[in-house]
Design a protein around this motif. Structure first.
Motif, PDB file in Angstrom:
ATOM      1  N   ARG A 132       0.847  -1.196   0.000  1.00  0.00           N
ATOM      2  CA  ARG A 132       0.000   0.000   0.000  1.00  0.00           C
ATOM      3  C   ARG A 132       0.878   1.239   0.000  1.00  0.00           C
ATOM      4  O   ARG A 132       1.658   1.462   0.930  1.00  0.00           O
ATOM      5  CB  ARG A 132      -0.917  -0.007   1.223  1.00  0.00           C
ATOM      6  CG  ARG A 132      -1.853   1.198   1.302  1.00  0.00           C
ATOM      7  CD  ARG A 132      -2.683   1.120   2.573  1.00  0.00           C
ATOM      8  NE  ARG A 132      -3.529   2.292   2.717  1.00  0.00           N
ATOM      9  CZ  ARG A 132      -4.737   2.410   2.210  1.00  0.00           C
ATOM     10  NH1 ARG A 132      -5.231   1.424   1.493  1.00  0.00           N
ATOM     11  NH2 ARG A 132      -5.451   3.492   2.406  1.00  0.00           N
ATOM     12  N   ARG A 133       0.781   2.039  -1.052  1.00  0.00           N
ATOM     13  CA  ARG A 133       1.516   3.287  -1.097  1.00  0.00           C
ATOM     14  C   ARG A 133       0.852   4.293  -0.171  1.00  0.00           C
ATOM     15  O   ARG A 133      -0.354   4.349  -0.057  1.00  0.00           O
ATOM     16  CB  ARG A 133       1.566   3.844  -2.519  1.00  0.00           C
ATOM     17  CG  ARG A 133       2.336   2.968  -3.480  1.00  0.00           C
ATOM     18  CD  ARG A 133       2.543   3.676  -4.794  1.00  0.00           C
ATOM     19  NE  ARG A 133       3.287   2.841  -5.726  1.00  0.00           N
ATOM     20  CZ  ARG A 133       3.747   3.280  -6.884  1.00  0.00           C
ATOM     21  NH1 ARG A 133       3.539   4.529  -7.253  1.00  0.00           N
ATOM     22  NH2 ARG A 133       4.412   2.474  -7.689  1.00  0.00           N
ATOM     23  N   CYS A 188      -6.049  11.479   5.413  1.00  0.00           N
ATOM     24  CA  CYS A 188      -6.926  12.397   4.669  1.00  0.00           C
ATOM     25  C   CYS A 188      -7.679  11.616   3.620  1.00  0.00           C
ATOM     26  O   CYS A 188      -7.130  10.695   3.001  1.00  0.00           O
ATOM     27  CB  CYS A 188      -6.059  13.488   4.034  1.00  0.00           C
ATOM     28  SG  CYS A 188      -6.814  14.411   2.700  1.00  0.00           S
ATOM     29  N   GLY A 189      -8.944  11.981   3.406  1.00  0.00           N
ATOM     30  CA  GLY A 189      -9.745  11.273   2.419  1.00  0.00           C
ATOM     31  C   GLY A 189      -9.222  11.427   1.009  1.00  0.00           C
ATOM     32  O   GLY A 189      -9.272  10.484   0.209  1.00  0.00           O
ATOM     33  N   ALA A 223      -8.064   8.411  -1.406  1.00  0.00           N
ATOM     34  CA  ALA A 223      -8.599   8.211  -2.756  1.00  0.00           C
ATOM     35  C   ALA A 223      -7.472   8.100  -3.773  1.00  0.00           C
ATOM     36  O   ALA A 223      -7.498   7.234  -4.662  1.00  0.00           O
ATOM     37  CB  ALA A 223      -9.533   9.370  -3.121  1.00  0.00           C
ATOM     38  N   LEU A 224      -6.459   8.961  -3.650  1.00  0.00           N
ATOM     39  CA  LEU A 224      -5.343   8.916  -4.588  1.00  0.00           C
ATOM     40  C   LEU A 224      -4.552   7.624  -4.456  1.00  0.00           C
ATOM     41  O   LEU A 224      -4.003   7.122  -5.434  1.00  0.00           O
ATOM     42  CB  LEU A 224      -4.428  10.121  -4.371  1.00  0.00           C
ATOM     43  CG  LEU A 224      -4.993  11.469  -4.831  1.00  0.00           C
ATOM     44  CD1 LEU A 224      -4.063  12.605  -4.435  1.00  0.00           C
ATOM     45  CD2 LEU A 224      -5.222  11.463  -6.333  1.00  0.00           C
ATOM     46  N   TRP A 232      -3.542   5.928 -15.534  1.00  0.00           N
ATOM     47  CA  TRP A 232      -4.491   5.064 -16.238  1.00  0.00           C
ATOM     48  C   TRP A 232      -5.637   4.566 -15.354  1.00  0.00           C
ATOM     49  O   TRP A 232      -6.668   4.160 -15.878  1.00  0.00           O
ATOM     50  CB  TRP A 232      -3.802   3.842 -16.877  1.00  0.00           C
ATOM     51  CG  TRP A 232      -2.834   4.167 -17.946  1.00  0.00           C
ATOM     52  CD1 TRP A 232      -1.460   4.099 -17.859  1.00  0.00           C
ATOM     53  CD2 TRP A 232      -3.117   4.610 -19.276  1.00  0.00           C
ATOM     54  NE1 TRP A 232      -0.883   4.478 -19.045  1.00  0.00           N
ATOM     55  CE2 TRP A 232      -1.873   4.795 -19.939  1.00  0.00           C
ATOM     56  CE3 TRP A 232      -4.297   4.861 -19.974  1.00  0.00           C
ATOM     57  CZ2 TRP A 232      -1.780   5.225 -21.251  1.00  0.00           C
ATOM     58  CZ3 TRP A 232      -4.217   5.287 -21.288  1.00  0.00           C
ATOM     59  CH2 TRP A 232      -2.973   5.468 -21.911  1.00  0.00           C
ATOM     60  N   ALA A 233      -5.475   4.590 -14.035  1.00  0.00           N
ATOM     61  CA  ALA A 233      -6.492   3.986 -13.169  1.00  0.00           C
ATOM     62  C   ALA A 233      -7.856   4.631 -13.368  1.00  0.00           C
ATOM     63  O   ALA A 233      -8.878   3.943 -13.495  1.00  0.00           O
ATOM     64  CB  ALA A 233      -6.062   4.073 -11.705  1.00  0.00           C
ATOM     65  N   LEU A 234      -7.889   5.964 -13.409  1.00  0.00           N
ATOM     66  CA  LEU A 234      -9.179   6.638 -13.499  1.00  0.00           C
ATOM     67  C   LEU A 234      -9.805   6.487 -14.882  1.00  0.00           C
ATOM     68  O   LEU A 234     -11.031   6.496 -15.022  1.00  0.00           O
ATOM     69  CB  LEU A 234      -9.021   8.121 -13.143  1.00  0.00           C
ATOM     70  CG  LEU A 234     -10.260   8.801 -12.546  1.00  0.00           C
ATOM     71  CD1 LEU A 234     -10.815   8.005 -11.373  1.00  0.00           C
ATOM     72  CD2 LEU A 234      -9.929  10.217 -12.112  1.00  0.00           C
ATOM     73  N   LEU A 235      -8.979   6.317 -15.917  1.00  0.00           N
ATOM     74  CA  LEU A 235      -9.536   6.070 -17.246  1.00  0.00           C
ATOM     75  C   LEU A 235     -10.138   4.673 -17.338  1.00  0.00           C
ATOM     76  O   LEU A 235     -11.129   4.457 -18.046  1.00  0.00           O
ATOM     77  CB  LEU A 235      -8.462   6.260 -18.315  1.00  0.00           C
ATOM     78  CG  LEU A 235      -7.986   7.702 -18.528  1.00  0.00           C
ATOM     79  CD1 LEU A 235      -6.972   7.765 -19.665  1.00  0.00           C
ATOM     80  CD2 LEU A 235      -9.162   8.634 -18.820  1.00  0.00           C
ATOM     81  N   ILE A 236      -9.554   3.717 -16.624  1.00  0.00           N
ATOM     82  CA  ILE A 236     -10.159   2.381 -16.546  1.00  0.00           C
ATOM     83  C   ILE A 236     -11.512   2.485 -15.864  1.00  0.00           C
ATOM     84  O   ILE A 236     -12.510   1.908 -16.326  1.00  0.00           O
ATOM     85  CB  ILE A 236      -9.225   1.417 -15.795  1.00  0.00           C
ATOM     86  CG1 ILE A 236      -7.937   1.182 -16.601  1.00  0.00           C
ATOM     87  CG2 ILE A 236      -9.925   0.087 -15.509  1.00  0.00           C
ATOM     88  CD1 ILE A 236      -6.855   0.441 -15.834  1.00  0.00           C
TER      89      ILE A 236
END
Length: 221
Positions: free
Chosen positions: A3-4, A10-11, A15-16, A23-27
């Motif tokens: 886990r990075r 912080c929320g 989330a990040l 690419w994660a959010l485009l997936i």
């Protein structure tokens, strides 16, 4: 899975950690359109290396954002889909799309329009407040990409493919962005041939009212 950490309780940091890798959010964006096989995702994101796609899928699955599902017969194989937790990202993704669209100009030589990205663009730019009482079907042919939008009294259904009996068929290219951003009027786009329509030309004005990109902010001095 390691886990990075950003070293922040912080929320936003959390989330990040889950969706902040390239690419994660485009997936996630493409899975908001519907479940996708590995090859579907690869075809929709042609610039992503296969090993990176594999890694991102494992990471997103490990964080509970997506899951694998065995497809029922007659289909074969495994598809990826958003979990209920992952689906809660929709509001954030649409907001990011609205914000980012304000900075778009023209595509670079290595940038493409995909079916899933165009479907999400329609969902991102839709103005439900202007669609009250409106019932209309639009089909967009943008190069090799064909998508459609059905508006029904403030609700939108956007999907891939042709729309039988569409009220308006719009034939164009990336110039659709300037039209949706109000940089070109429907009359100008029709006159200069950057947009062609089949159906009542006046409905193009309705389209630009229902699907609109906010004006860009002035560049910083």
């Amino acid at each position: 899975m390691g886990r990075r950490s950003y070293g922040q309780f912080c929320g936003v940091a959390a989330a990040l950690t889950m969706i902040g890798e390239r690419w994660a959010l485009l997936i996630v964006r493409d899975l908001m359109v519907g479940p996708r096989r590995f090859t579907d995702l690869l075809n929709g994101l042609p610039a992503i290396p296969t090993n990176v796609l594999s890694s991102r899928l494992k990471e997103l699955e490990g964080h509970g954002v997506i899951r694998r599902r065995v497809l029922p017969l007659p289909e074969k194989g495994v598809a990826y889909e958003l979990t209920e937790y992952g689906s809660e990202l929709e509001e954030a993704v649409l907001a990011l799309g609205r914000w980012g669209a304000r900075s778009l100009t023209v595509p670079a030589e290595d940038e493409i329009v995909t079916t899933d990205s165009m479907i999400m663009a329609l969902r991102t730019t839709f103005r439900p407040g202007d669609a009250t009482g409106v019932r209309c079907g639009f089909q967009l042919n943008i190069g090799d990409v064909t998508v459609h939008a059905q508006v029904d009294d403030g609700r939108l259904r956007a999907a891939a493919g042709h729309l039988p009996d569409a009220d308006l068929v719009i034939e164009t290219g990336p110039q659709i962005r300037a039209l949706m951003a109000g940089e070109r009027t429907p009359e100008q786009a029709l006159d200069d041939g950057t947009v062609h329509v089949q159906g009542e030309p006046g409905l193009l004005q309705l389209f630009t009212r229902l699907f609109a990109i906010d004006a860009r902010l002035p560049a910083a001095a």
